[in-house]
Scaffold this motif. Sequence first.
Motif, PDB file in Angstrom:
ATOM      1  N   LYS A  19       0.817  -1.219   0.000  1.00  0.00           N
ATOM      2  CA  LYS A  19       0.000   0.000   0.000  1.00  0.00           C
ATOM      3  C   LYS A  19       0.847   1.264   0.000  1.00  0.00           C
ATOM      4  N   SER A  20       2.028   1.172   0.512  1.00  0.00           N
ATOM      5  CA  SER A  20       2.949   2.315   0.475  1.00  0.00           C
ATOM      6  C   SER A  20       4.367   1.829   0.701  1.00  0.00           C
ATOM      7  N   PHE A  21       5.322   2.632   0.219  1.00  0.00           N
ATOM      8  CA  PHE A  21       6.740   2.340   0.418  1.00  0.00           C
ATOM      9  C   PHE A  21       7.503   3.642   0.194  1.00  0.00           C
ATOM     10  N   ASN A  22       8.708   3.689   0.628  1.00  0.00           N
ATOM     11  CA  ASN A  22       9.511   4.896   0.455  1.00  0.00           C
ATOM     12  C   ASN A  22       9.660   5.251  -1.018  1.00  0.00           C
ATOM     13  N   GLY A  23       9.229   6.471  -1.382  1.00  0.00           N
ATOM     14  CA  GLY A  23       9.308   6.907  -2.773  1.00  0.00           C
ATOM     15  C   GLY A  23       7.994   6.852  -3.504  1.00  0.00           C
TER      16      GLY A  23
END
Length: 284
Positions: free
Chosen positions: A272-276
Amino acid sequence: MGDFFKSTRFKILLGVLILLLFFMLRAAYTGGLSPLISQALGLIVTPLQRTSSAIADSVGGFFQRYTYVDQIAKQNDQLQEEVNQLRAQLVELEQFRQENASLREFLDIKQKNPDFALEPAAIVARDPNDRFYSITVDKGTLDGVSLRDPVISPEGLVGVVNEVGLNWAKVLTILDVGVNAGAYDVRTRDIGIVTGDIHLAAEGMCKLSYLPRESGASVGDLVVTTGGGLFPKDLVIGKISDVAFDKGEVSLYAQITPTADIRGLTDVMIIKSFNGQEEVQDDQ
């Protein structure tokens, strides 16, 4: 039945019954039976009594056997119900075992990538008419899933969310011509673009295009994502199974066999989300 009434046996039996009735009426009239007549009656009645007793025993035995069979049938029904319950429990246990194994594998991914916000999902449908094996999972916006979220399995990249509802999402696989991922050969560090190919998809493969002519990429090399786009860096995509020149021989391309079992998956994980990732969405 009509032949029996015309037979000699029936006539003899009828005569004996008439004689027996005569002696009984006489006994009732005179107040008793002579010893000779009593013996004669005993000679006749005793076999009849023996026969009636045997018939009664046979009838009684029949009903006893019927009752016993009925009890056995009820016991069998009860045992079958218990077997069905045990089978259902075994199915549940197997599902729990598979879920636990899957969660342990995804936990390992989380430990290696602490910036990932992961959402486990089960595959609930496959499009039988889609040559690229798109799937539908049981998680949606209520679970924080968004368009273009990457989808993975413990073995590697699966695809990207293309449609999303409240409690479902459709995923395009990396076999789809609509999916593009920056990627590189781990051994040579040569960079290209992984995308779907209509002909290769039928064999469960995709394509790494735009490799430089002088690339040393070869069969067996591992291909992973470059990051900086829709996908986090270093997600495993697959292994090279062949290398050839593109049309015009300007560049090379490699056939990629995905490490994820695209056509046999039952569970996936949505990133669902990650760095960048936020920076990519803000640029849209």
